[in-house]
Design a protein around this motif. Structure first.
Motif, PDB file in Angstrom:
ATOM      1  N   THR A 187       0.662  -1.210  -0.104  1.00 15.38           N
ATOM      2  CA  THR A 187       0.094   0.020  -0.062  1.00 15.38           C
ATOM      3  C   THR A 187       0.823   1.135  -0.004  1.00 15.38           C
ATOM      4  O   THR A 187       0.376   2.284  -0.712  1.00 15.38           O
ATOM      5  CB  THR A 187      -0.892   0.055   1.006  1.00 15.38           C
ATOM      6  N   HIS A 188       2.157   1.135   0.511  1.00 15.79           N
ATOM      7  CA  HIS A 188       2.914   2.319   0.719  1.00 15.79           C
ATOM      8  C   HIS A 188       4.208   2.095   0.149  1.00 15.79           C
ATOM      9  O   HIS A 188       4.760   1.269   0.115  1.00 15.79           O
ATOM     10  CB  HIS A 188       3.071   2.403   2.308  1.00 15.79           C
ATOM     11  N   ARG A 189       4.764   3.261  -0.551  1.00 11.00           N
ATOM     12  CA  ARG A 189       5.962   3.211  -1.314  1.00 11.00           C
ATOM     13  C   ARG A 189       6.910   3.870  -0.261  1.00 11.00           C
ATOM     14  O   ARG A 189       6.561   4.603   0.482  1.00 11.00           O
ATOM     15  CB  ARG A 189       5.734   3.978  -2.463  1.00 11.00           C
ATOM     16  N   PRO A 190       8.264   3.480  -0.475  1.00 13.31           N
ATOM     17  CA  PRO A 190       9.268   3.981   0.439  1.00 13.31           C
ATOM     18  C   PRO A 190       9.417   5.603   0.157  1.00 13.31           C
ATOM     19  O   PRO A 190       9.321   6.112  -0.853  1.00 13.31           O
ATOM     20  CB  PRO A 190      10.729   3.337   0.143  1.00 13.31           C
ATOM     21  N   VAL A 191       9.439   6.424   1.349  1.00 12.57           N
ATOM     22  CA  VAL A 191       9.731   7.875   1.278  1.00 12.57           C
ATOM     23  C   VAL A 191      10.942   8.387   0.971  1.00 12.57           C
ATOM     24  O   VAL A 191      11.358   9.193   0.725  1.00 12.57           O
ATOM     25  CB  VAL A 191       9.018   8.488   2.481  1.00 12.57           C
ATOM     26  N   HIS A 192      12.061   7.040   1.297  1.00 11.06           N
ATOM     27  CA  HIS A 192      13.329   7.436   1.131  1.00 11.06           C
ATOM     28  C   HIS A 192      14.170   6.024   0.688  1.00 11.06           C
ATOM     29  O   HIS A 192      13.836   4.958   1.351  1.00 11.06           O
ATOM     30  CB  HIS A 192      14.147   7.729   2.370  1.00 11.06           C
ATOM     31  N   ASP A 193      14.860   5.879  -0.284  1.00 13.36           N
ATOM     32  CA  ASP A 193      15.419   4.727  -0.929  1.00 13.36           C
ATOM     33  C   ASP A 193      16.623   5.120  -1.352  1.00 13.36           C
ATOM     34  O   ASP A 193      16.982   5.771  -2.462  1.00 13.36           O
ATOM     35  CB  ASP A 193      14.644   4.311  -1.958  1.00 13.36           C
ATOM     36  N   GLU A 194      18.088   4.757  -0.664  1.00 11.70           N
ATOM     37  CA  GLU A 194      19.254   5.133  -1.279  1.00 11.70           C
ATOM     38  C   GLU A 194      20.350   3.856  -1.085  1.00 11.70           C
ATOM     39  O   GLU A 194      19.980   3.086  -0.246  1.00 11.70           O
ATOM     40  CB  GLU A 194      19.585   6.181  -0.546  1.00 11.70           C
ATOM     41  N   PHE A 195      21.273   3.909  -1.900  1.00 11.16           N
ATOM     42  CA  PHE A 195      22.255   2.935  -1.825  1.00 11.16           C
ATOM     43  C   PHE A 195      23.646   3.658  -1.092  1.00 11.16           C
ATOM     44  O   PHE A 195      23.938   4.680  -1.538  1.00 11.16           O
ATOM     45  CB  PHE A 195      22.540   2.335  -3.271  1.00 11.16           C
ATOM     46  N   ASP A 196      24.461   2.593  -0.648  1.00 19.48           N
ATOM     47  CA  ASP A 196      25.660   3.378   0.014  1.00 19.48           C
ATOM     48  C   ASP A 196      26.656   2.127  -0.127  1.00 19.48           C
ATOM     49  O   ASP A 196      26.535   0.998   0.110  1.00 19.48           O
ATOM     50  CB  ASP A 196      25.441   3.566   1.668  1.00 19.48           C
ATOM     51  N   ASP A 197      27.674   2.492  -1.008  1.00 18.59           N
ATOM     52  CA  ASP A 197      28.684   1.422  -1.436  1.00 18.59           C
ATOM     53  C   ASP A 197      30.122   1.753  -0.863  1.00 18.59           C
ATOM     54  O   ASP A 197      31.086   1.321  -1.004  1.00 18.59           O
ATOM     55  CB  ASP A 197      28.956   1.272  -3.099  1.00 18.59           C
ATOM     56  N   GLY A 198      30.182   2.395   0.440  1.00 15.26           N
ATOM     57  CA  GLY A 198      31.329   2.714   1.067  1.00 15.26           C
ATOM     58  C   GLY A 198      31.563   1.823   1.920  1.00 15.26           C
ATOM     59  O   GLY A 198      30.885   0.922   2.342  1.00 15.26           O
ATOM     60  N   HIS A 199      33.155   1.819   2.426  1.00 13.94           N
ATOM     61  CA  HIS A 199      33.277   0.886   3.483  1.00 13.94           C
ATOM     62  C   HIS A 199      33.401  -0.531   2.989  1.00 13.94           C
ATOM     63  O   HIS A 199      33.251  -1.501   4.209  1.00 13.94           O
ATOM     64  CB  HIS A 199      32.745   1.186   4.994  1.00 13.94           C
TER      65      HIS A 199
END
Length: 327
Positions: A187-199
């Motif tokens: 029903t709900h979509r993410p309000v924040h969606d990010e990738f982090d490829d550090g470390h």
């Protein structure tokens, strides 16, 4: 303070620093008998009243200005692992600290009693902080109705992790979010969606706001509740082929935009990276073997004064070394 900023980790280091900088110190201190011995430093810090010292520190921190509007104030605990004393059946010193994330300042601290836990220390710390207009973040230990009410009384909003041992509350939220957020037809979509490829890792973080969860029966007694968030973290270590997934839930009295709430989640971890990590790696706190309770509490505050001083120092010539007061 000059000795601590320069890396002093013990009373012996303080005395050594004093002797090596005696000529410079003599330009603004009267030293008719030279530099005190390390035993004198130890006795002095055992006798300083910890409560009054902390009150002075908190007043000094407030002099840097009031809490910024919607600033994230993270509250978390840390143990000084080397301060245990088996001969006296004394556990390691444990303290709860408040960290102003936008300004990078320690606002205050309170000791956690040997026979107690962070739940008793957090309200004591909140009572002395100016948190009006802030978003106060806490981990699962602070997920208590009384603590949430205390934050609201201070004119701030809370943002707390819903811990798994909250029985029906956690189960009800997890069951609802499984359907509305993490099903094949959410029903709900993410309000924040990010990738982090550090470390050396690849991390995907998705944040969902679950407005329906606020009305769940097990949460009706939660003071001022306006937002429930679900955060899914999927982490893979590069080259290992191993992938781990975790879902955490948060309760908040804030009705800010979802982007602000997602930012609060990330900023809470600044207390780990910008305070606790610095205390352990730069100041070597975990290896310090000061064990007297008054002395270790006062020395803990000295390190935080040093952190605040260095972070407030705006000199362009500060090239990464904590060199304030050093000659």
């Amino acid at each position: 303070m000059c000795a601590v900023i320069s890396g002093a980790e013990s009373w012996e280091d303080m005395a050594l620093y004093g002797r090596s900088k005696q000529d410079w110190l003599g330009t603004f201190l009267a030293l008719p008998n030279g530099i005190p011995s390390h035993d004198t430093f130890r006795r002095v810090f055992m006798l300083i009243d910890t409560g009054r010292f902390e009150a002075c520190f908190e007043a000094w921190a407030r002099s840097f200005g009031t809490t910024l509007d919607r600033e994230v104030v993270a509250i978390d605990g840390k143990a000084s692992r080397g301060s245990f004393d088996r001969s006296r059946d004394q556990a390691a010193f444990h303290v709860v600290s408040a960290w102003a994330s936008d300004r990078g300042l320690v606002l205050g601290q309170r000791q956690v009693g040997d026979k107690s836990n962070e739940i008793t220390a957090i309200p004591e710390l909140l009572d002395v902080l100016d948190i009006k207009g802030a978003i106060v973040t806490l981990d699962a230990m602070g997920c208590q109705r009384a603590i949430a009410a205390n934050i609201l009384e201070g004119g701030a909003d809370y943002f707390v992790t819903l811990k798994a041992n909250q029985g029906k509350k956690h189960s009800a939220v997890a069951e609802l979010c499984a359907t509305t957020c993490f099903s094949r037809s959410p029903t709900h979509r993410p309000v924040h969606d990010e990738f982090d490829d550090g470390h050396g890792r690849l991390v995907r973080c998705r944040v969902f706001v679950c407005p329906d969860a606020v009305a769940l029966e097990p949460l009706r007694d939660w003071p001022g509740l306006k937002s429930v968030l679900a955060v899914e973290t999927i982490c893979g270590v590069n080259g290992s082929g191993k992938i781990e997934a975790e879902i955490r839930y948060f309760l908040s009295s804030s009705d800010d935009q979802p982007e602000i709430l997602a930012r609060a989640i990330r900023q809470h971890w600044q207390i780990e990276n910008s305070l606790h990590w610095v205390l352990d790696v730069t100041f070597n706190e975990d290896h310090c073997r000061i064990r007297d309770r008054n002395a270790v509490q006062n020395f803990s505050l000295l390190r935080k004064i040093a952190i605040n001083l260095v972070r407030r120092h705006q000199s362009p010539n500060l090239n990464g070394s904590a060199s304030i007061g050093c000659v």
